[in-house]
Write an enzyme that holds these catalytic residues in place. Structure first.
Site, PDB file in Angstrom:
ATOM      1  N   LYS A 114     -40.807 135.483 -60.631  1.00 33.72           N
ATOM      2  CA  LYS A 114     -41.471 136.574 -61.412  1.00 33.72           C
ATOM      3  C   LYS A 114     -43.086 136.234 -61.440  1.00 33.72           C
ATOM      4  O   LYS A 114     -43.922 137.014 -61.683  1.00 33.72           O
ATOM      5  CB  LYS A 114     -40.941 136.907 -62.900  1.00 33.72           C
ATOM      6  N   LYS A 197     -31.794 141.346 -52.953  1.00 35.76           N
ATOM      7  CA  LYS A 197     -31.067 141.655 -54.129  1.00 35.76           C
ATOM      8  C   LYS A 197     -31.449 143.186 -54.409  1.00 35.76           C
ATOM      9  O   LYS A 197     -32.723 143.542 -54.187  1.00 35.76           O
ATOM     10  CB  LYS A 197     -31.251 140.806 -55.381  1.00 35.76           C
ATOM     11  N   LYS A 200     -34.344 147.151 -59.407  1.00 35.73           N
ATOM     12  CA  LYS A 200     -35.101 148.425 -59.865  1.00 35.73           C
ATOM     13  C   LYS A 200     -36.499 148.217 -59.640  1.00 35.73           C
ATOM     14  O   LYS A 200     -37.387 149.311 -59.677  1.00 35.73           O
ATOM     15  CB  LYS A 200     -34.724 148.437 -61.427  1.00 35.73           C
TER      16      LYS A 200
HETATM   17  P1  TYM Z   1     -31.069 142.619 -66.068  1.00 36.19           P
HETATM   18  O1  TYM Z   1     -31.556 143.743 -67.134  1.00 36.19           O
HETATM   19  O2  TYM Z   1     -31.982 142.142 -64.777  1.00 36.19           O
HETATM   20  O3  TYM Z   1     -29.944 143.018 -65.310  1.00 36.19           O
HETATM   21  C1  TYM Z   1     -28.552 143.450 -66.190  1.00 36.19           C
HETATM   22  C2  TYM Z   1     -27.316 142.985 -65.479  1.00 36.19           C
HETATM   23  O4  TYM Z   1     -27.155 143.285 -64.282  1.00 36.19           O
HETATM   24  C3  TYM Z   1     -26.918 142.390 -63.386  1.00 36.19           C
HETATM   25  N1  TYM Z   1     -27.720 142.587 -62.222  1.00 36.19           N
HETATM   26  C4  TYM Z   1     -27.099 142.403 -60.849  1.00 36.19           C
HETATM   27  N2  TYM Z   1     -25.526 142.258 -60.480  1.00 36.19           N
HETATM   28  C5  TYM Z   1     -25.248 142.382 -59.322  1.00 36.19           C
HETATM   29  N3  TYM Z   1     -26.280 142.711 -58.386  1.00 36.19           N
HETATM   30  C6  TYM Z   1     -27.368 143.041 -58.583  1.00 36.19           C
HETATM   31  N4  TYM Z   1     -28.160 143.297 -57.489  1.00 36.19           N
HETATM   32  C7  TYM Z   1     -27.781 142.985 -59.640  1.00 36.19           C
HETATM   33  N5  TYM Z   1     -29.103 143.233 -60.527  1.00 36.19           N
HETATM   34  C8  TYM Z   1     -28.809 142.940 -61.724  1.00 36.19           C
HETATM   35  C9  TYM Z   1     -27.604 141.106 -63.952  1.00 36.19           C
HETATM   36  O5  TYM Z   1     -27.132 139.969 -63.470  1.00 36.19           O
HETATM   37  C10 TYM Z   1     -27.331 141.223 -65.324  1.00 36.19           C
HETATM   38  O6  TYM Z   1     -25.980 140.904 -65.600  1.00 36.19           O
HETATM   39  N6  TYM Z   1     -31.690 138.482 -68.481  1.00 36.19           N
HETATM   40  C11 TYM Z   1     -30.900 139.616 -68.205  1.00 36.19           C
HETATM   41  C12 TYM Z   1     -30.530 140.225 -69.603  1.00 36.19           C
HETATM   42  C13 TYM Z   1     -30.171 139.407 -70.796  1.00 36.19           C
HETATM   43  C14 TYM Z   1     -28.932 138.807 -70.920  1.00 36.19           C
HETATM   44  C15 TYM Z   1     -28.879 138.393 -72.311  1.00 36.19           C
HETATM   45  C16 TYM Z   1     -27.730 138.876 -70.335  1.00 36.19           C
HETATM   46  C17 TYM Z   1     -31.023 139.252 -71.953  1.00 36.19           C
HETATM   47  N7  TYM Z   1     -30.226 138.293 -72.870  1.00 36.19           N
HETATM   48  C18 TYM Z   1     -27.887 137.518 -72.868  1.00 36.19           C
HETATM   49  C19 TYM Z   1     -26.625 138.245 -70.811  1.00 36.19           C
HETATM   50  C20 TYM Z   1     -26.828 137.474 -71.929  1.00 36.19           C
HETATM   51  C21 TYM Z   1     -31.465 140.376 -67.576  1.00 36.19           C
HETATM   52  O7  TYM Z   1     -32.917 140.430 -67.074  1.00 36.19           O
HETATM   53  O8  TYM Z   1     -30.687 141.135 -66.772  1.00 36.19           O
END
Ligand code: TYM
Length: 334
Positions: A114, A197, A200
Site C-alpha cells: 500500500k 486479488k 474494491k
Molecule cells: P478488508 O476490509 O480489506 O476486507 C474485509 C475481509 O474481506 C476479506 N477479503 C477477501 N477474501 C477473499 N478474497 C478477496 N479477494 C478478499 N478481499 C478481502 C479480507 O481478508 C477480510 O477478512 N484489516 C482488515 C480489517 C480488520 C480486521 C480487524 C479483520 C481490522 N481489524 C480485526 C479481522 C480482525 C481489512 O482491511 O479487511
C-alpha cells in the site's frame, strides 16, 4: 467461551471477495451456535488511507452495516458495531504501538504494497494499522478470527503482540488467537486477471462483483470474466496452471457450499462459456437478494444508527473491563 471477532473496512463498497472470504463465514459462525460473535466496521482503519471525505465515510459505514445485516448477521445474535464508537480499540492500540517493534511493522507485506515507493508520504496510521487490528481482536479476548487469506500475516502479528505483552509482564492475559481461513474462497481473484486479488480499489469495475450490483450487472460481469479456451477438466488437479478457471470454480463452490472438486466433477468437459452462464444464474440467485435488501435498509439510516449505537453499548460491556485490567498490568494510575 469461544469468542469470534472480525472486521471490515468501510472504504467503498463490499466485493464478492469480502462476501465469500469473510462475510459469509461470519454468518456461518454466528449461526453455528458455539461462538459468541463480535463484528465491526473498522472506520479507524478506513481513515489510514482516505481521511478527508466525511460524507463518504458516513455513507460507507452505514452501507457496510446494511451489508452485514442483508448478508445474514442478526444484530441481536451478534454484536455489530462501528469501531470508533468503542474508544477502547484506540486506547489499547496505543499500548500495542509500544509493544510492537518497528521491524515487525516494516515487514508487513500489505504495508509495503500500500505504501509502495512512497513510504515517506504514507500516513503514520497506515504503518501502525496492524497494531490497531491486534487491539480490535484482543480488546475482546477473541479466540477465533475469520478472515480472507490476505489478512494472515496481520493475524500472525496479533499473536506476536499478545505473546510479547504476556511475556514482558509475566502474565497470561491475552489469548493467542486462531486465524480461521477456511472454505473455497479465501482468496477470490480479479475477474479479468486471475493472478490478482479481487479488490474494491481496482480502477476497473468489471474486475469485481460488488454486493450492490444489480442482477444484470452480476450476470454481465461473470459472462465477461476472462477464461481460457479449454473445457473443464475431469478432476480438480486438471485445473493446474489455469488461475481464471480455478477462480470461477472456487466462486461456484463457495456460493453453493460444495467443494471445488465436486464442482469440477459435476461440470467435467463443459466449456467455460456454458459454465459461466450457469455460474451467473447461481450468483444472481444468491447475491441479488442481498443487494435489494441493502437498498431497503439504506432507506432508513436512522434505524441503522440505532443498531450501531446499541451494538457499541454491548461491545463496551466487554471491552471496558479488559482495558481496565490492561492498564492495571501496565501500571497506569487510574
Ligand atoms: P478488508 O476490509 O480489506 O476486507 C474485509 C475481509 O474481506 C476479506 N477479503 C477477501 N477474501 C477473499 N478474497 C478477496 N479477494 C478478499 N478481499 C478481502 C479480507 O481478508 C477480510 O477478512 N484489516 C482488515 C480489517 C480488520 C480486521 C480487524 C479483520 C481490522 N481489524 C480485526 C479481522 C480482525 C481489512 O482491511 O479487511
Amino acid at each position: 467461551t469461544k469468542r469470534v471477532f472480525s472486521g471490515i473496512q468501510p472504504s467503498g463498497g463490499l466485493t464478492l471477495g469480502n462476501y465469500l472470504g469473510a462475510m459469509k463465514r461470519f454468518v456461518d459462525m454466528q449461526n453455528e451456535g458455539s461462538f459468541e460473535t463480535v463484528y465491526c466496521m473498522v472506520d479507524l482503519h478506513a481513515i489510514t488511507t482516505v481521511l478527508n471525505d466525511p460524507a463518504a465515510l458516513r455513507h460507507n459505514t452505514r452501507e457496510l452495516c446494511a451489508g452485514f445485516i442483508a448478508s445474514g448477521i442478526d444484530p441481536e445474535k451478534s454484536i455489530l458495531f462501528n469501531q470508533s464508537q468503542v474508544p477502547e480499540h484506540a486506547q489499547l492500540a496505543w499500548i500495542f504501538n509500544c509493544v510492537a517493534r518497528m521491524g515487525w511493522m516494516g515487514r508487513m507485506t500489505q504495508w509495503k504494497d500500500k505504501a509502495g515507493e512512497n513510504a515517506e508520504g504514507a500516513s503514520l496510521g497506515l504503518f501502525a494499522y496492524p497494531a490497531l487490528m491486534a487491539a480490535d481482536i484482543l480488546i475482546y479476548h477473541a479466540t477465533h478470527v475469520p478472515v480472507g487469506e490476505d489478512q494472515k500475516q496481520h493475524l500472525e502479528l496479533t499473536r506476536d503482540i499478545a505473546a510479547k505483552f504476556n511475556h514482558d509482564f509475566g502474565v497470561d492475559f491475552f489469548p493467542i488467537t486462531e486465524p480461521v481461513i477456511e472454505g473455497a474462497a479465501t482468496r477470490v481473484m480479479n475477474l479479468r486477471d486471475g493472478t490478482k486479488k479481487m479488490s474494491k480499489s481496482d480502477p476497473s469495475d468489471m474486475t469485481r462483483i460488488n454486493l450492490t450490483d444489480t442482477a444484470d450487472q452480476i450476470a454481465k460481469k461473470i459472462k465477461k470474466a476472462k477464461t481460457d479456451p479449454d473445457p473443464l477438466p475431469e478432476t480438480l488437479d486438471g485445473l493446474g496452471a489455469r488461475p481464471e478457471a480455478r477462480n470461477l470454480v472456487n466462486i461456484w463452490a463457495a456460493l453453493t457450499e460444495e467443494t471445488p472438486a465436486a464442482v469440477v466433477e459435476a461440470n467435467a468437459g463443459k466449456l467455460f462459456g456454458y459454465f459461466k452462464q450457469d455460474l451467473a444464474e447461481i450468483a444472481v440467485d444468491k447475491l441479488a437478494p442481498i443487494s435489494t435488501e441493502m437498498g431497503r435498509l439504506m432507506e432508513d439510516t436512522a434505524e441503522i444508527d440505532r443498531i450501531l449505537a446499541r451494538g457499541a453499548e454491548r461491545a463496551r460491556e466487554l471491552s471496558e473491563p479488559i482495558l481496565k485490567q490492561t492498564y492495571e498490568i501496565v501500571g497506569m494510575v487510574r
